[in-house]
Design a protein around this motif. Structure first.
Motif, PDB file in Angstrom:
ATOM      1  N   TYR A   1       1.410  -2.898  -6.501  1.00 54.75           N
ATOM      2  CA  TYR A   1       1.678  -1.785  -5.779  1.00 54.75           C
ATOM      3  C   TYR A   1       0.094  -0.774  -5.999  1.00 54.75           C
ATOM      4  CZ  TYR A   1       4.724   2.163  -3.756  1.00 54.75           C
ATOM      5  OH  TYR A   1       4.797   3.527  -2.981  1.00 54.75           O
ATOM      6  N   VAL A   2      -0.250  -0.321  -4.797  1.00 56.67           N
ATOM      7  CA  VAL A   2      -1.136   0.919  -4.081  1.00 56.67           C
ATOM      8  C   VAL A   2      -0.579   1.720  -4.458  1.00 56.67           C
ATOM      9  CG1 VAL A   2      -3.667   1.427  -3.504  1.00 56.67           C
ATOM     10  CG2 VAL A   2      -3.031  -1.317  -4.701  1.00 56.67           C
ATOM     11  N   PHE A   3      -1.146   2.673  -5.429  1.00 53.82           N
ATOM     12  CA  PHE A   3      -1.630   4.341  -5.039  1.00 53.82           C
ATOM     13  C   PHE A   3      -2.421   4.861  -4.738  1.00 53.82           C
ATOM     14  CE2 PHE A   3      -2.377   5.586  -9.023  1.00 53.82           C
ATOM     15  CZ  PHE A   3      -2.533   4.972  -9.847  1.00 53.82           C
ATOM     16  N   ALA A   4      -2.096   6.215  -4.555  1.00 51.92           N
ATOM     17  CA  ALA A   4      -3.312   7.802  -4.434  1.00 51.92           C
ATOM     18  C   ALA A   4      -3.095   8.476  -5.394  1.00 51.92           C
ATOM     19  CB  ALA A   4      -3.127   7.925  -2.611  1.00 51.92           C
TER      20      ALA A   4
ATOM     21  N   ILE B   1      -8.236  14.347  -4.789  1.00 53.51           N
ATOM     22  CA  ILE B   1      -9.165  13.263  -4.975  1.00 53.51           C
ATOM     23  C   ILE B   1      -9.911  12.763  -5.873  1.00 53.51           C
ATOM     24  CG2 ILE B   1     -11.235  12.519  -3.390  1.00 53.51           C
ATOM     25  CD1 ILE B   1      -9.994  14.410  -0.980  1.00 53.51           C
ATOM     26  N   GLY B   2      -9.707  11.303  -6.251  1.00 51.17           N
ATOM     27  CA  GLY B   2     -10.525  10.883  -7.179  1.00 51.17           C
ATOM     28  C   GLY B   2     -10.245  10.144  -7.959  1.00 51.17           C
ATOM     29  N   VAL B   3      -8.466   9.642  -7.944  1.00 50.48           N
ATOM     30  CA  VAL B   3      -8.064   8.564  -8.297  1.00 50.48           C
ATOM     31  C   VAL B   3      -6.877   8.170  -7.755  1.00 50.48           C
ATOM     32  CG1 VAL B   3      -6.667  10.487  -9.339  1.00 50.48           C
ATOM     33  CG2 VAL B   3      -6.960   8.318 -10.693  1.00 50.48           C
ATOM     34  N   GLY B   4      -7.118   7.068  -8.361  1.00 49.63           N
ATOM     35  CA  GLY B   4      -5.788   6.494  -7.551  1.00 49.63           C
ATOM     36  C   GLY B   4      -5.559   4.618  -8.697  1.00 49.63           C
TER      37      GLY B   4
ATOM     38  N   ASP C   1       1.182  -1.139   0.049  1.00 49.45           N
ATOM     39  CA  ASP C   1       0.018   0.238  -0.071  1.00 49.45           C
ATOM     40  C   ASP C   1       0.721   0.767   0.035  1.00 49.45           C
ATOM     41  OD1 ASP C   1      -1.664   2.123   0.808  1.00 49.45           O
ATOM     42  OD2 ASP C   1      -2.647   1.360   2.355  1.00 49.45           O
ATOM     43  N   GLY C   2       1.007   1.713  -1.106  1.00 49.12           N
ATOM     44  CA  GLY C   2       2.008   2.541  -1.281  1.00 49.12           C
ATOM     45  C   GLY C   2       1.219   4.012  -1.231  1.00 49.12           C
ATOM     46  N   ALA C   3       0.500   4.409  -0.715  1.00 53.20           N
ATOM     47  CA  ALA C   3      -1.118   5.605  -0.694  1.00 53.20           C
ATOM     48  C   ALA C   3       0.107   6.506   0.079  1.00 53.20           C
ATOM     49  CB  ALA C   3      -2.178   5.420   0.546  1.00 53.20           C
ATOM     50  N   GLN C   4       1.291   6.510   1.220  1.00 52.39           N
ATOM     51  CA  GLN C   4       1.125   7.725   1.794  1.00 52.39           C
ATOM     52  C   GLN C   4       2.890   7.270   0.929  1.00 52.39           C
ATOM     53  OE1 GLN C   4       1.038   9.798   4.501  1.00 52.39           O
ATOM     54  NE2 GLN C   4      -1.072   7.976   4.834  1.00 52.39           N
TER      55      GLN C   4
END
Lengths: 382, 382
Positions: free
Chosen positions: A199-202, A211-214, A179-182
């Motif tokens: 690999y997840v991204f925000a 906000i609205g795409v990840g 979880d690479g959101a940060q």
């Protein structure tokens, strides 16, 4: 009085001007249904989307821009991976103690529905480090199907040894979801090196998009089962989703405006020099400023090489909620109090009762703001 | 040469200026993580979101703004209802022949996974009407669990008798889900009158908001199981989603900018007089113009009281794809060719081979554009 914004781990704010400008321009000039039409404007929108995939593929050094899948949020990306893997009863899933509810809640649902086994990755509170030796012993006992790790904690900023965890996990045949959101945009990420499977991204955090795409970048040959199914503008005669990525996981009208903002954010980022170093300097100043107050207790490590500029603390004499309210109402400072959607992190940190105050810095914070914060602490404590 | 945009059923374009202006203003002034902070900007964002719920609740005459649930798209809203209902093996699900793949593909997945039974609602091609007598007979034979109906077809614009279908379905104990993606904002919708259980909307079509927000309005006491789970900024210590709507179905950072755009779109709409009448006048002009060309065959009814301004046709001597390309490349006219993500509609319409050319009008189309289109048809056929 301008807000001092210290909640960048929730979303970076403000965004670079070029991000706002691009979103407005794209909304006005070709805010149509990309790739659904085939006419000039729809094609132009489609090209912008694929260009953004390419920017991301390049950023993480992956092989194929088609493996960059857009979702409306990192939460949906994480759900898509966790529910899209073919997990079955008895599978062993490992997760770090720093996982966000966007991982913990899907895992809990999988446990209830499928009766999977959940194991927390061992963590050494004394050294404030992941314990990979113990993890390997656990893998030996319980063959892993999947390991989920936040690349950096949204509570205390700790960066996880994702390459090491992936290496051991793969040795035992388990897949790895990071979880690479940060992290993505701030920490260098090389998927050829880390070698994780997903690999997840925000888009709206350190990539400085809206906000609205990840999304998720798939780094293996395995095909996830789509969680959300619907129109894709392609293969419309079929009652199942297209076979190939990215269409396979992208049902519904793509959010062209948000993706355009992300595109502008990534391009802006590529022009900044040493953004990580700049933020770490801010972090050092911040830690020095609060270090002068024995009433403020930092939770976790203060080693600025091991954390992102995300600091959890407790203020003597105040609950986190009280101090957040005071900072907001009397000084117009935006910080966040509570569990930050990561309840298990607080269990190991010993802060489950009221959580913590979290101060998270971003590119647009200044040394001056941090020194101002020091003056305010004087007001509070003296 | 300006584009003549005839693809409003995909997304209305352009949006009213105030929508673009509001999105830009909100992104810049309080584009933060709404309701996750508790500080001034986050609260302001949260209030805007709840105000938008209220606008929608008022628009559809429903009892409680908390039953207005935002999702990133109508597709995700439909998935959330279809997978959130507690359907089990042997349940009988009815659907209209005009359903979009955002309904058909979830139903197909449910059929494969749960072995539910699917029935198409009978339709009389001669009168071009739903056959409710036959439907009731089917309900008698196969007790319905759920019926799904597109309020209006995205292929030929036909408006479904949603009140009648709901009435009969409820008589036999079945729930009703209306897909209002094409309708809300253009057709009057009164949920007290229609009385369906779930009404799904798209923010970016006739509500004139941006892509990035849709949702479902829940009109019964039944609690859907969340499809997407994750952080909600509330009840963070719990490993399950909050019990109550809307939080129950809203995991992840709310898209404040898209919701702000939707808010502005709905307010703009409320100031327009007779938008439906205006668009029907355009539709009449359009049908009159193309009626002069025996080479153009309209698929479906031309009764402007029974359809939205969405017209499918075939052009003699051209495939839909050819004519769409010609209109785009030689005349800068944006129309759409193919199945429009609704394959079963083309089966009953007899247009499965290549689909149709679809022309869909919106508020910002003008009579002049339609007369221009007539001149272009002259170029093509004479």
């Amino acid at each position: 009085m301008n807000t001092i914004y210290f909640d960048n781990a929730a979303t970076t704010y403000p965004k670079p001007d070029i991000v706002y400008e691009t979103m407005d321009e794209v909304a006005r000039k070709y805010g149509v249904n990309a790739g659904r039409g085939g006419y000039f404007l729809a094609n132009k929108a489609g090209i912008l989307i694929d260009e953004t995939r390419e920017l991301l593929a390049e950023l993480v050094n992956t092989f194929d821009y088609k493996s960059v899948i857009f979702t409306p949020s990192a939460t949906i990306a994480l759900n898509s991976v966790l529910f899209g893997l073919d997990l079955v009863k008895g599978d062993n899933i490992f997760y770090s103690p720093f996982e966000h509810n966007s991982v913990l809640r899907p895992l809990e649902k999988l446990k209830e529905k499928l009766n999977i086994n959940l194991y927390e990755i061992p963590f050494n509170m004394e050294t404030f480090e992941y314990n990979l030796d113990k993890l390997e012993k656990m893998y030996k006992q319980h063959k892993p199907s999947l390991t989920v790790v936040s690349h950096a904690s949204n509570v205390c900023g700790l960066i996880a040894p994702v390459k090491g965890i992936t290496e051991i996990s793969h040795k035992y045949g388990g897949k790895v979801l990071i979880d690479g959101a940060q992290t993505l945009g701030l920490l260098p990420v090389d998927l050829k090196e880390i070698n994780c499977d997903y690999y997840v991204f925000a888009g709206h955090k350190n990539l400085y998009g809206p906000i609205g795409v990840g999304g998720v970048i798939v780094n293996n040959e395995n095909l996830l089962e789509p969680l959300i199914v619907g129109g894709t503008g392609s293969n419309s005669e079929e009652l199942v989703m297209p076979y190939e990525y990215p269409g396979r996981l992208e049902a519904g009208s793509p959010n062209i405006v948000a993706i355009a903002g992300l595109n502008a954010g990534i391009k802006w980022l590529s022009k900044q020099e040493n953004i990580l170093e700049k933020e770490r300097e801010l972090l050092k100043t911040f830690l020095r400023v609060i270090g002068e107050y024995p009433e403020i207790n930092v939770i976790g490590t203060k080693d600025t090489q091991r954390i992102l500029p995300v600091v959890s603390c407790l203020f003597e004499g105040y609950t986190p909620q009280d101090i957040a309210r005071l900072l907001d109402q009397s000084f117009n400072i935006a910080v966040r109090a509570g569990l930050h959607c990561a309840p298990k992190a607080h269990k190991i940190l010993g802060t489950s009762l009221n959580g913590t105050i979290r101060i998270s810095l971003g590119y647009f914070n200044s040394e001056k703001e941090i020194l101002n914060f020091g003056n305010i602490l004087d007001d509070i404590y003296y």
